[in-house]
Design a protein around this motif. Structure first.
Motif, PDB file in Angstrom:
ATOM      1  N   LEU A 253      -5.013  20.489   5.148  1.00 30.58           N
ATOM      2  CA  LEU A 253      -6.082  20.275   4.166  1.00 30.58           C
ATOM      3  C   LEU A 253      -5.946  18.923   3.491  1.00 30.58           C
ATOM      4  CD1 LEU A 253      -6.218  23.737   2.326  1.00 30.58           C
ATOM      5  CD2 LEU A 253      -7.863  22.835   3.953  1.00 30.58           C
TER       6      LEU A 253
ATOM      7  N   ASP B 124       0.326   3.039  -3.215  1.00 25.70           N
ATOM      8  CA  ASP B 124      -1.050   3.543  -3.292  1.00 25.70           C
ATOM      9  C   ASP B 124      -1.209   4.835  -2.494  1.00 25.70           C
ATOM     10  OD1 ASP B 124      -1.963   1.620  -4.900  1.00 25.70           O
ATOM     11  OD2 ASP B 124      -3.418   0.766  -3.510  1.00 25.70           O
TER      12      ASP B 124
ATOM     13  N   SER C 146     -11.657  13.017  -2.492  1.00 29.06           N
ATOM     14  CA  SER C 146     -10.327  13.629  -2.603  1.00 29.06           C
ATOM     15  C   SER C 146     -10.418  15.129  -2.793  1.00 29.06           C
ATOM     16  CB  SER C 146      -9.578  13.046  -3.810  1.00 29.06           C
ATOM     17  OG  SER C 146      -9.494  11.670  -3.709  1.00 29.06           O
TER      18      SER C 146
ATOM     19  N   LEU D 218      -4.399  -7.521  -1.117  1.00 22.37           N
ATOM     20  CA  LEU D 218      -3.578  -7.205   0.052  1.00 22.37           C
ATOM     21  C   LEU D 218      -2.092  -7.439  -0.156  1.00 22.37           C
ATOM     22  CD1 LEU D 218      -5.822  -8.918   2.754  1.00 22.37           C
ATOM     23  CD2 LEU D 218      -5.857  -6.541   2.030  1.00 22.37           C
TER      24      LEU D 218
ATOM     25  N   ARG E 145     -10.828  -0.499   6.527  1.00 25.31           N
ATOM     26  CA  ARG E 145     -11.976  -1.287   6.995  1.00 25.31           C
ATOM     27  C   ARG E 145     -12.224  -2.454   6.021  1.00 25.31           C
ATOM     28  NH1 ARG E 145     -17.267  -1.195   5.782  1.00 25.31           N
ATOM     29  NH2 ARG E 145     -18.746  -1.849   7.374  1.00 25.31           N
ATOM     30  N   THR E 146     -12.198  -2.125   4.723  1.00 25.51           N
ATOM     31  CA  THR E 146     -12.398  -3.188   3.726  1.00 25.51           C
ATOM     32  C   THR E 146     -11.262  -4.195   3.795  1.00 25.51           C
ATOM     33  OG1 THR E 146     -13.418  -1.521   2.307  1.00 25.51           O
ATOM     34  CG2 THR E 146     -12.863  -3.609   1.282  1.00 25.51           C
ATOM     35  N   MET E 147     -10.028  -3.670   3.939  1.00 25.69           N
ATOM     36  CA  MET E 147      -8.875  -4.582   3.994  1.00 25.69           C
ATOM     37  C   MET E 147      -9.019  -5.580   5.138  1.00 25.69           C
ATOM     38  SD  MET E 147      -5.947  -1.800   3.290  1.00 25.69           S
ATOM     39  CE  MET E 147      -4.800  -2.603   4.369  1.00 25.69           C
TER      40      MET E 147
ATOM     41  N   ASP F  17      -8.854  -1.822  -2.599  1.00 29.22           N
ATOM     42  CA  ASP F  17      -8.736  -2.116  -1.170  1.00 29.22           C
ATOM     43  C   ASP F  17      -8.745  -3.606  -0.853  1.00 29.22           C
ATOM     44  OD1 ASP F  17      -8.674   0.574  -0.607  1.00 29.22           O
ATOM     45  OD2 ASP F  17     -10.850   0.730  -0.426  1.00 29.22           O
TER      46      ASP F  17
ATOM     47  N   THR G 284      -2.900  12.606  -5.938  1.00 32.17           N
ATOM     48  CA  THR G 284      -4.234  12.985  -6.423  1.00 32.17           C
ATOM     49  C   THR G 284      -4.809  14.120  -5.581  1.00 32.17           C
ATOM     50  OG1 THR G 284      -4.618  10.734  -7.132  1.00 32.17           O
ATOM     51  CG2 THR G 284      -6.566  12.104  -6.890  1.00 32.17           C
ATOM     52  N   ILE G 285      -4.665  14.011  -4.260  1.00 32.43           N
ATOM     53  CA  ILE G 285      -5.247  15.036  -3.385  1.00 32.43           C
ATOM     54  C   ILE G 285      -4.525  16.369  -3.578  1.00 32.43           C
ATOM     55  CG2 ILE G 285      -5.652  15.670  -0.968  1.00 32.43           C
ATOM     56  CD1 ILE G 285      -6.011  12.666  -0.410  1.00 32.43           C
TER      57      ILE G 285
ATOM     58  N   PHE H  20       0.786  -1.235   0.000  1.00 36.59           N
ATOM     59  CA  PHE H  20       0.000   0.000   0.000  1.00 36.59           C
ATOM     60  C   PHE H  20       0.818   1.286   0.000  1.00 36.59           C
ATOM     61  CE2 PHE H  20      -3.326  -2.989   0.946  1.00 36.59           C
ATOM     62  CZ  PHE H  20      -4.358  -2.475   0.185  1.00 36.59           C
TER      63      PHE H  20
ATOM     64  N   PHE I 154     -17.997  15.056   5.207  1.00 32.31           N
ATOM     65  CA  PHE I 154     -17.720  13.621   5.288  1.00 32.31           C
ATOM     66  C   PHE I 154     -18.821  12.839   6.005  1.00 32.31           C
ATOM     67  CE2 PHE I 154     -13.520  15.097   4.106  1.00 32.31           C
ATOM     68  CZ  PHE I 154     -13.227  14.193   3.096  1.00 32.31           C
TER      69      PHE I 154
ATOM     70  N   ILE J 285      -8.844   9.958   5.836  1.00 33.14           N
ATOM     71  CA  ILE J 285     -10.182   9.378   5.715  1.00 33.14           C
ATOM     72  C   ILE J 285     -10.192   8.309   4.621  1.00 33.14           C
ATOM     73  CG2 ILE J 285     -12.548   9.898   4.945  1.00 33.14           C
ATOM     74  CD1 ILE J 285     -12.404  12.405   6.675  1.00 33.14           C
TER      75      ILE J 285
ATOM     76  N   ARG K  88     -10.961   4.419   5.390  1.00 32.04           N
ATOM     77  CA  ARG K  88     -12.071   3.714   4.732  1.00 32.04           C
ATOM     78  C   ARG K  88     -11.558   2.444   4.054  1.00 32.04           C
ATOM     79  NH1 ARG K  88     -15.633   8.741   2.555  1.00 32.04           N
ATOM     80  NH2 ARG K  88     -16.838   8.924   4.440  1.00 32.04           N
ATOM     81  N   GLY K  89     -10.379   2.571   3.433  1.00 38.96           N
ATOM     82  CA  GLY K  89      -9.787   1.411   2.774  1.00 38.96           C
ATOM     83  C   GLY K  89      -9.412   0.343   3.788  1.00 38.96           C
TER      84      GLY K  89
ATOM     85  N   PHE L  44     -12.915  14.718  -9.889  1.00 34.19           N
ATOM     86  CA  PHE L  44     -12.173  13.453  -9.761  1.00 34.19           C
ATOM     87  C   PHE L  44     -13.157  12.305  -9.536  1.00 34.19           C
ATOM     88  CE2 PHE L  44      -8.972  16.557  -9.015  1.00 34.19           C
ATOM     89  CZ  PHE L  44      -7.771  15.973  -9.352  1.00 34.19           C
TER      90      PHE L  44
ATOM     91  N   ALA M 236      -5.993  17.781  -6.494  1.00 32.27           N
ATOM     92  CA  ALA M 236      -7.379  18.219  -6.244  1.00 32.27           C
ATOM     93  C   ALA M 236      -7.408  19.553  -5.508  1.00 32.27           C
ATOM     94  CB  ALA M 236      -8.121  17.152  -5.442  1.00 32.27           C
TER      95      ALA M 236
ATOM     96  N   ILE N 252      -6.521  15.482   5.922  1.00 32.29           N
ATOM     97  CA  ILE N 252      -7.846  14.956   6.281  1.00 32.29           C
ATOM     98  C   ILE N 252      -8.364  13.968   5.228  1.00 32.29           C
ATOM     99  CG2 ILE N 252     -10.270  15.582   6.706  1.00 32.29           C
ATOM    100  CD1 ILE N 252      -9.089  18.215   7.941  1.00 32.29           C
ATOM    101  N   PRO N 253      -8.455  14.381   3.943  1.00 37.60           N
ATOM    102  CA  PRO N 253      -8.943  13.376   2.968  1.00 37.60           C
ATOM    103  C   PRO N 253      -8.009  12.181   2.824  1.00 37.60           C
ATOM    104  CG  PRO N 253      -8.369  15.451   1.861  1.00 37.60           C
ATOM    105  CD  PRO N 253      -8.266  15.697   3.325  1.00 37.60           C
TER     106      PRO N 253
END
Lengths: 329, 589
Positions: free
Chosen positions: A258, A215, B397, B103, A272-274, B100, A222-223, A212, B442, A265, A269-270, B392, A226, A261-262
């Motif tokens: 700034l 990633d 993001s 792994l 939790r799925t992992m 996600d 990306t952020i 990861f 959020f 988050i 979020r990722g 995006f 953005a 935070i994203p």
């Protein structure tokens, strides 16, 4: 010579010595991190710890042997005199020649290896603790009292040489570790650790981290894009436009929370799925997991083992016979 | 007895409440799935599909706490009572987001991860890895690094990793959401093969019912946590009332068959464009439709062509390479001002790179890009953002403020421009966010966050919008609502819209131009009705036309010049082509 006569009083003045002192102390820490970032960049950061797919003998070498190499070379850097350490550095360079990384990777690797080396030489030249018989610090260029509050008496040539020796030792370790990372599939590194009885949870953590990290850097990139799309100007002004720098630095400072935070988050979020996926794959169950390898052994493993044994023998010999053992440096 | 056979599922009076929730996410569900069935779980967002899948996999309540009543029995065993590794042997789960759920850093390690945890022998693990990779068609990727894979490839890796554990029940939560249309069909083909040849029970959650209807045996429609409809797929759409009530679109060919009962009859509802075409072939209606698709069509007037300054976006001989990988090769294209242009093509074809270059996020390695008459300069993103908005794919993001209202004034704060409260109120109203003005972004739903990101872009007065997959992961109703909002914005402000998408239904309904990218260059371009007529060329670009266009194209064959895009258009064509024989019926589902 007449030039020197003219310059001497200027260079000897308190103002000039103060300026030289501050320059010597602050130039390297001011420029090294930005240069490091510039040379590596965000894209390079993603590649720093990534595997370079290849088919060289080193790529095909048993990852356990490669891990042992890193360990043995680490012992060598601690035990050997700095002259012999240069030999170890040469050995890692042979490894790099075998791997033949692409040019972009070489630039990143050089920045990664040389930055701490420059930092070591600088810090030891300024803060080397050697003193003479009278208990006075050994300095070749003494700073005036206006600089003394920083905690260094001046520039020490002996300190710089010591720093260079330490940099050589550091470089061997960095070079060997990066060689392992660049030439070994992350899964093979995890496999090797697991074969050395690393607990499954630690092995899983290592695998996920290696998976990861790229990633996370990609998401950060990306952020950052953005935040600019939303109107925050993060374009660096020209060096000469000093009037624009305070505003730029202010915007960069504002961007840090700034962006955080994203990024957090998104990562959470990722996560939790992992965690659910890990459960769905039966991780952490009562059964002891099997450790399976998909690589075949070959002649490179026999050659690698022989070289490793020879290296261990040399270290033992050096330590036993006290030839080339580390003295002061 | 079905409860004791591998792959059988029995759900008995199942209810579930998430922690702290007053309303049940699942309500009193009774469901039996026979071994070897291929079941589609359909429903709007929030209807309980994913929650039910998590309960079938045993992850609820073992890993996601909450209050559970009733039970789930898989392979004759109560799944909630099993250890995760045991539960995984019975039910394998593939999640929605491919990023996600992979792994491990290397593909073969990812596929081996589950069997390793099951404690199988090394030889057995190797055998299963080989088999799973072969079945999912990714043997060539076995040594690849997982972060370098495309979304579609990662999704196949996730399916292979689940298959390698040998489950008799396979649960998949929107496995096709990130795939191009052909990639989605390939994954569905893999699932069908597993189901038919190995008897694996498959439970599939999917919003794109058009694409999956012909692959499944049975459909279960959920609404508000309960089962609204449970029928074999051929009977599921006979009465479309429950579908309409739940806000879930039925397949377009079903709508067509319902609109033309005198043509299709009522005995066997077609589920795909192929079935509908087979039915129409040899009938006069089929011949009439084929003829209507081959009539010459006048070329639409073109404006904003290359270099005349009226194009909103213009890519001129653009090359783009990332290291050794050449993404775009001398690509030249333009987007007219005020148009709604869709960019489509296979995963990794360079669509997003085109948009990113137009925004200044990426610099071409050759050629130039103009946006609204100015050459795009590297790094001048915030300057560009005053005129062009970039949405995006992940709206999360793009959100940086503590409240919705602050989010709208974010751009003004940094550009030094003053806020206009009236304009802000109008934007909140148009985007349906007026009621959540003071909420933390959020804490909003996915759809609300996406609308907020759009409102934030519009708050700076963007004349053109670049939209990266704006409908991915949304159900039909939410996707349509968002696209309709974009349509209203375009109408009111005269904005130019460029939409990167795999959703060909959205293209058919909203775009007035479609540009297909393949091998780094423009493969096809024109009005969707014309582009979708080239079925074979589209196939090379991994694009499957939307069902009605595909049906029309199949009937006309390679002679097709223009195809109908909607049910209404096709019925109109049929009426025009064979007047007197057809009545103009209502076509609403």
């Amino acid at each position: 010579m007449s030039g020197l006569t003219v310059l001497d009083p200027i260079l000897g003045s308190l103002l000039a010595q103060t300026l030289i002192g501050y320059a010597a102390i602050f130039l390297v820490p001011s420029f090294l991190p930005p240069m490091f970032v510039k040379l590596i960049g965000l894209g390079g950061l993603r590649d720093v710890l990534s595997y370079e797919i290849g088919t060289s003998a080193l790529h095909r070498l048993d990852p356990r042997l490669k891990l042992l190499y890193v360990l043995v070379l680490g012992v060598g850097t601690v035990a050997f005199s700095w002259q012999l350490v240069l030999g170890l550095l040469g050995l890692t360079l042979v490894g790099w020649a075998l791997v033949a990384p692409p040019r972009r990777r070489i630039r990143i690797l050089l920045a990664l290896g040389l930055s701490p080396a420059v930092g070591l030489v600088w810090s030891q030249a300024l803060f080397h603790p050697l003193v003479n018989a009278a208990g006075q610090p050994l300095v070749d260029y003494r700073f005036p009292w206006t600089v003394a509050w920083i905690g260094t008496d001046g520039i020490s040539r002996a300190g710089a040489v010591y720093g260079l020796q330490q940099a050589g030792r550091t470089l061997v370790t960095i070079s060997a570790s990066l060689l392992l990372i660049v030439s070994t599939s992350p899964s093979d590194i995890v496999w090797a650790f697991r074969r050395f009885h690393l607990p499954p949870k630690a092995g899983f953590t290592l695998a996920v981290a290696l998976r990861f990290l790229p990633d996370l850097v990609g998401r950060l990139s990306t952020i950052l894009q953005a935040v600019q799309v939303r109107g925050l100007d993060l374009r660096r002004p020209a060096w000469a436009r000093l009037d624009r720098w305070p505003g730029y630095l202010g915007r960069v400072a504002a961007a840090v929370p700034l962006v955080t935070i994203p990024l957090l988050i998104g990562a959470l979020r990722g996560t939790r799925t992992m965690a659910l996926v890990a459960d769905a794959r039966g991780f952490g169950g009562p059964t002891s997991p099997t450790i399976v390898s998909f690589r075949d052994t070959g002649p490179q493993d026999r050659v690698g083992s022989a070289v490793l044994l020879a290296l261990v023998a040399v270290i033992v010999l050096v330590l036993t016979l006290h030839i080339g053992v580390r003295a002061g440096g | 007895m079905s409860g004791r056979r591998p792959g059988s599922v029995r759900v008995e009076r199942l209810s579930y409440w998430y922690p702290g929730a007053a309303d049940a996410a699942l309500r009193d569900i009774d469901l039996t799935i026979e071994p070897g069935e291929f079941v589609l779980l359909a429903g709007a967002s929030g209807s309980g599909k994913s929650t039910l899948a998590l309960a079938l996999a045993g992850l609820i309540p073992n890993r996601i706490p909450g209050r559970l009543a009733g039970q789930v029995v898989v392979d004759g065993r109560i799944i909630a009572a099993l250890e995760p590794v045991e539960a995984a042997r019975c039910a394998g789960m593939v999640f929605q987001n491919p990023d996600d759920q992979v792994l491990q850093p290397v593909v073969e390690a990812e596929v081996a991860f589950g069997p390793e945890n099951q404690g199988l022998t090394a030889d057995e693990i190797r055998r299963r890895v080989e088999e799973a990779l072969a079945v999912t068609g990714i043997s060539g990727l076995r040594r690849s690094l997982t972060p370098s894979l495309s979304g579609g490839e990662k999704q196949r890796v996730a399916i292979a990793a689940t298959l390698a554990m040998g489950p008799s029940l396979l649960l998949l939560d929107e496995p096709c959401s990130d795939l191009d249309p052909q990639g989605a069909q390939q994954v569905l083909g893999v699932l069908r093969r597993l189901n038919r040849e190995r008897g694996v029970t498959v439970v599939l959650i999917e919003h794109r019912i058009d694409e999956v209807a012909s692959w499944v045996d049975r459909v279960v429609l959920l609404g508000a946590g309960g089962v609204v409809l449970d029928r074999p797929v051929r009977e599921a759409f006979v009465d479309t009332t429950p579908w309409t009530a739940e806000g879930v679109a039925v397949p377009e060919v079903v709508r067509l068959a319902n609109a033309l009962p005198e043509v299709f009859g009522t005995s066997r509802t077609p589920l795909s464009s192929k079935e509908a075409a087979d039915h129409l072939a040899g009938r006069p209606e089929g011949a009439a439709l084929a003829a209507s698709a081959t009539l010459p069509v006048p070329s639409p007037p073109r404006s904003g062509a290359s270099g005349d300054g009226r194009a909103a976006f213009h890519w001129s001989s653009v090359d783009l390479a990332f290291g050794a990988k050449q993404v775009l090769r001398g690509l030249t294209a333009d987007v007219e001002r005020g148009s709604w242009t869709a960019l489509a093509g296979p995963n990794g074809s360079g669509k997003t790179s085109m948009a990113a270059m137009a925004m200044g996020l990426v610099t071409p390695t050759g050629g130039s890009v103009e946006t609204l008459g100015r050459v795009v300069r590297r790094g001048r993103i915030s300057e560009q953002a005053a005129r062009v908005g970039y949405l995006f794919q992940s709206a999360d993001s793009m959100l940086f403020s503590r409240t919705v209202a602050q989010e709208l004034s974010f751009g003004h704060r940094w550009s030094g421009a003053g806020r206009d409260p009236a304009e802000e109120a109008e934007l909140l109203s148009v985007t349906g966010l007026a009621g959540v003005r003071d909420r933390d972004p959020f804490t909003l739903s996915h759809g609300q966050r996406q609308r907020l990101a759009l409102a934030a872009l519009l708050s700076r007065g963007a004349e053109a919008l670049l939209l990266d997959e704006p409908t991915t992961g949304q159900d039909e109703a939410h996707a349509q609502a968002f696209l309709s909002l974009l349509g209203r914005v375009r109408k009111q402000a005269g904005s130019t819209l460029v939409m990167i998408t795999h959703d060909m239904r959205a293209v058919a309904r909203h775009a007035d131009r479609l540009v297909v990218i393949l091998d780094g260059t423009v493969h096809l371009a024109g009005p969707p009705a014309r582009v979708f007529a080239h079925r074979e060329q589209l196939q090379a670009a991994h694009i499957v036309p939307p069902p009605i266009a595909d049906l029309h194209g199949r009937l006309a064959g390679p002679e097709a010049r223009r195809v109908a895009l909607t049910v209404d258009e096709l019925v109109r064509d049929l009426v025009t082509a064979s007047p007197g024989s057809m009545a103009t019926g209502a076509t609403g589902a």
